[in-house]
Design an enzyme around this catalytic site. Structure first.
Site, PDB file in Angstrom:
ATOM      1  N   LEU A  68       0.826  -1.216   0.000  1.00 40.87           N
ATOM      2  CA  LEU A  68       0.000   0.000   0.000  1.00 40.87           C
ATOM      3  C   LEU A  68       0.858   1.264   0.000  1.00 40.87           C
ATOM      4  O   LEU A  68       0.330   2.359  -0.176  1.00 40.87           O
ATOM      5  CB  LEU A  68      -0.934  -0.007   1.208  1.00 40.87           C
ATOM      6  CG  LEU A  68      -1.822  -1.262   1.330  1.00 40.87           C
ATOM      7  CD1 LEU A  68      -2.705  -1.168   2.571  1.00 40.87           C
ATOM      8  CD2 LEU A  68      -2.662  -1.457   0.075  1.00 40.87           C
ATOM      9  N   ARG A  69       2.153   1.105   0.252  1.00 45.17           N
ATOM     10  CA  ARG A  69       3.160   2.180   0.174  1.00 45.17           C
ATOM     11  C   ARG A  69       3.065   3.209   1.297  1.00 45.17           C
ATOM     12  O   ARG A  69       3.952   4.056   1.417  1.00 45.17           O
ATOM     13  CB  ARG A  69       3.117   2.899  -1.178  1.00 45.17           C
ATOM     14  CG  ARG A  69       3.327   1.994  -2.374  1.00 45.17           C
ATOM     15  CD  ARG A  69       4.612   1.201  -2.288  1.00 45.17           C
ATOM     16  NE  ARG A  69       4.949   0.534  -3.544  1.00 45.17           N
ATOM     17  CZ  ARG A  69       5.836  -0.448  -3.643  1.00 45.17           C
ATOM     18  NH1 ARG A  69       6.438  -0.906  -2.552  1.00 45.17           N
ATOM     19  NH2 ARG A  69       6.101  -1.000  -4.811  1.00 45.17           N
ATOM     20  N   ASP A 310       0.403  -9.795  -5.515  1.00 42.57           N
ATOM     21  CA  ASP A 310       1.739  -9.260  -5.227  1.00 42.57           C
ATOM     22  C   ASP A 310       1.828  -7.823  -5.739  1.00 42.57           C
ATOM     23  O   ASP A 310       2.794  -7.420  -6.404  1.00 42.57           O
ATOM     24  CB  ASP A 310       2.843 -10.121  -5.841  1.00 42.57           C
ATOM     25  CG  ASP A 310       4.209  -9.844  -5.196  1.00 42.57           C
ATOM     26  OD1 ASP A 310       4.238  -9.301  -4.085  1.00 42.57           O
ATOM     27  OD2 ASP A 310       5.235 -10.168  -5.822  1.00 42.57           O
ATOM     28  N   HIS A 314       4.125   1.579  -8.516  1.00 41.20           N
ATOM     29  CA  HIS A 314       5.299   2.452  -8.638  1.00 41.20           C
ATOM     30  C   HIS A 314       4.936   3.712  -9.409  1.00 41.20           C
ATOM     31  O   HIS A 314       4.040   3.702 -10.262  1.00 41.20           O
ATOM     32  CB  HIS A 314       6.430   1.752  -9.377  1.00 41.20           C
ATOM     33  CG  HIS A 314       7.113   0.685  -8.588  1.00 41.20           C
ATOM     34  ND1 HIS A 314       7.794   0.938  -7.418  1.00 41.20           N
ATOM     35  CD2 HIS A 314       7.226  -0.660  -8.814  1.00 41.20           C
ATOM     36  CE1 HIS A 314       8.306  -0.198  -6.951  1.00 41.20           C
ATOM     37  NE2 HIS A 314       7.971  -1.178  -7.772  1.00 41.20           N
TER      38      HIS A 314
END
Length: 429
Positions: A68-69, A310, A314
């Site tokens: 989820l960053r 997965d 980005h």
């Protein structure tokens, strides 16, 4: 009588692999639970009616790995953006790996992630606790405290452990608290700084390689350590047919081991890195056609009992450098279900088995009372049209990450509704 929280889904094809159900019927929902299947309960009046004609109604998808960053890399994505993309994709539960900044190695960070996910309201987020402090591979994390804070399992994700003894100690500690350990099996010395499968394609392109043995050696080691310690382990994103064969043996031996595979490994191979398309730069790398086919067989036979996205969103710059210097990973939430349905169309397995790998399979791996839709079950539901095709346009993905190698692919399956605990969290216009 208050009926504002009552929903009826009428005449959908209910596929509930956990209960062996595949039939056209009605589902009635009240107070976040399945109230009835089939006949309308006496006095039940739905506030919302969903037409299920020509649609599949199944348990909400459970994704065992979605980055989820947030916290730490919000320029790539956020909890709000990615859980909204998950809801758009029929996913009601996802596991967030521990390599955030700061790392999920304290109850405070785990609690922060769960709080933000609840506030967004789109999807149930289950954090994975760090196996070692700071993911540095040396000192054990406070696993008991992480479990108490809601971490569903522990993992060191991509970060290597200092040595095999540390792995043994973490497995012993996890076994004490009955915590599942999720492992990306990789021998860091064999993989070195590689980025592509060891084979003719990498040789021709002049790319540094990651041999299949980097995975198979590590799988054998981890199985031996799990047997010694009594720990339950889960192999995350297996990429080789050899590892799948070893897993099949371990499961026949009744070892406490499960595994998943990333959906892109079931469709792409080393051939897809031709042209140095950085969107095909993933870890573990795309392997041979034989590996892909071996993984497909293992999924069809339920040796590998879960398929995950997965998901690794980005920003554009992360994929703009020469292939080896780009950041690995695919934005996978939006294509998880369609690519799984594509496996059905290609004859890999039937639809019920495919749905099982996205629902009851991962639920049982995590020990969750989800992934099923009998009366009384939590009303996490995905409704999708299996026969409508759509073309993947990267810029139109609902994830903040547009990095996908599937641009231009025509895929089957469009989600029309997603329900989380009986609430409609996504409805297609």
């Amino acid at each position: 009588m208050n009926n504002t929280n009552k929903i009826s889904i009428l005449q959908g094809r209910l596929i509930d692999p956990a209960n062996g159900v595949d039939t056209v019927t009605d589902i009635h929902i009240e107070n976040g639970k399945v109230a009835a299947i089939g006949e309308t309960p006496a006095g039940f009046q739905a506030a919302t009616i969903i037409d299920g004609n020509d649609k599949i109604v199944c348990p909400g998808i459970i994704d065992l790995c979605a980055n989820l960053r947030e916290p730490g890399a919000e320029y790539k994505a956020t909890i709000a953006s990615e859980t909204a993309a998950a809801a758009h994709s029929g996913i009601t539960t996802l596991c967030c790996p521990p390599d955030t900044l700061p790392v999920i190695d304290t109850p405070a960070i785990a609690g922060q992630i769960k709080h933000k996910a609840r506030k967004a309201g789109y999807c149930r987020v289950l954090p994975l606790g760090a196996q070692t402090q700071g993911l540095k591979g040396e000192k054990l994390s406070e696993m008991a405290a992480l479990k108490g804070a809601g971490c569903i399992a522990i993992s060191n994700n991509y970060a290597p452990l200092a040595n095999t003894l540390v792995q043994r100690r973490t497995l012993e500690y996890a076994a004490t608290f009955d915590l599942l350990t999720i492992i990306r099996s990789n021998d860091r010395h064999l993989s070195d700084q590689g980025c592509a499968h060891e084979g003719k394609v990498a040789d021709r392109l002049g790319l540094p390689v990651i041999p299949e043995a980097a995975e198979t050696v590590a799988v054998a080691r981890d199985l031996a350590l799990a047997q010694t310690t009594g720990a339950a382990i889960h192999f995350h994103t297996l990429s080789s047919a050899s590892a799948a064969h070893t897993l099949a043996w371990a499961r026949r031996e009744k070892r406490r081991v499960t595994a998943d595979v990333a959906i892109h490994q079931l469709h792409l191979t080393e051939m897809d890195i031709e042209g140095f398309d950085s969107n095909t730069h993933v870890l573990p790398p795309l392997r041979s056609t034989g590996d892909r086919d071996g993984l497909r067989q293992a999924v069809a036979e339920n040796i590998i009992s879960a398929i995950c996205s997965d998901h690794q969103p980005h920003e554009a710059d992360a994929k703009a450098a020469p292939f080896p210097a780009t950041e690995p990973g695919i934005s996978g939430l939006n294509t998880l279900l369609p690519l799984t349905i594509k496996l059905v169309h290609e004859g890999v397995m039937d639809l019920s088995s495919a749905i099982a790998r996205l629902t009851i399979g991962p639920a049982e791996i995590l020990g969750l009372p989800l992934g099923r839709l009998q009366v009384g079950a939590t009303a996490d539901i995905c409704i999708f049209d299996p026969d409508t095709y759509w073309t993947v346009v990267p810029d139109q993905l609902t994830s903040q990450g547009k990095n996908t190698p599937f641009g231009g692919w025509e895929l089957p399956g469009i989600v029309t509704h997603t329900l989380l605990e009986g609430r409609i969290v996504y409805q297609r216009d």
